[in-house]
Design an enzyme around this catalytic site. Structure first.
Site, PDB file in Angstrom:
ATOM      1  CB  ALA A  72      -0.926   0.008   1.218  1.00  0.00           C
ATOM      2  CG  ASP A  73       2.919   4.898  -1.560  1.00  0.00           C
ATOM      3  OD1 ASP A  73       3.891   4.710  -0.809  1.00  0.00           O
ATOM      4  OD2 ASP A  73       2.699   5.984  -2.122  1.00  0.00           O
ATOM      5  CB  THR A  74      -1.258   6.927   1.749  1.00  0.00           C
ATOM      6  OG1 THR A  74      -1.884   5.687   2.068  1.00  0.00           O
ATOM      7  CG2 THR A  74      -2.263   8.061   1.912  1.00  0.00           C
ATOM      8  N   GLY A 109      -3.183   3.565  -2.788  1.00  0.00           N
ATOM      9  CA  GLY A 109      -3.154   2.438  -3.710  1.00  0.00           C
ATOM     10  C   GLY A 109      -2.906   1.175  -2.920  1.00  0.00           C
TER      11      GLY A 109
END
Length: 194
Positions: A72-74, A109
């Site tokens: 995950a990435d924000t 994501g």
């Protein structure tokens, strides 16, 4: 099948724990450089995939068992401009001034890899800030909270006092859209990836 979170973020670890206590955290080195001007939705999609794929590659090279891997990435974006983690107080203040009194987007994501399957999505939440005075900005920066947070604030901490309101998933702003991830994991496990 074992669940592994491919992220060192303590906030993501805590949020994934709301779904299940049965997971481990592992990371693999990932290049986080992105092309200049990349749309934020594409940025988080690519970075979440890179994190998950790098960990899967590393585990396969070590001969470890297959696992369900969650990457995950924000990012925080305003006017399609991605705001990363501020390097210093001056950059944090500039970010907070930019966000003051207006709406911005937070994108996360998520990529789930299970054997040869891949499930991915991007979640967006809109956040609106109160108009901020220079004194409020300076006081918030003095807490030290902005420096390890995309966009220079943490909604789950003292940054909550900057937020007028949100539209969308609160947990997405913290770093992981919990309900959507839970449903995707349930779907994978129902289809035999457990």
């Amino acid at each position: 099948m074992e669940l592994i979170l491919a992220s060192a973020s303590p906030r993501r670890r805590e949020l994934l724990g709301l779904i299940t206590p049965d997971f481990r955290v592992e990371t693999a080195g990932v290049e986080e450089q992105l092309p200049e001007g990349i749309p934020p939705q594409l940025a988080v999609q690519q970075l979440s995939r890179r994190k998950a794929q790098a960990l899967r590659r590393s585990r396969r090279e070590q001969g470890l068992a297959e696992a369900v891997i969650l990457g995950a990435d924000t990012v925080v974006a305003v006017d399609r401009r991605i705001l990363g983690k501020p390097r210093d107080a001056e950059e944090a203040a500039a970010m907070l001034r930019l966000l003051s009194g207006r709406e911005h987007s937070v994108y996360t994501g998520v990529t789930l890899l299970a054997a040869e399957r891949e499930e991915a999505f991007v979640q967006e939440t809109k956040v609106r800030f109160y108009p901020l005075t220079e004194e409020e900005i300076a006081a918030y920066i003095a807490t030290g909270e902005p420096f390890d947070k995309a966009g220079g604030y943490g909604i789950q901490g003292r940054g909550s006092m900057l937020v007028w309101g949100i539209t969308g998933d609160y947990f997405n702003v913290v770093g992981l859209p919990v309900a959507r991830v839970a449903r995707l994991l349930k779907k994978l496990w129902k289809n035999g990836e457990n």
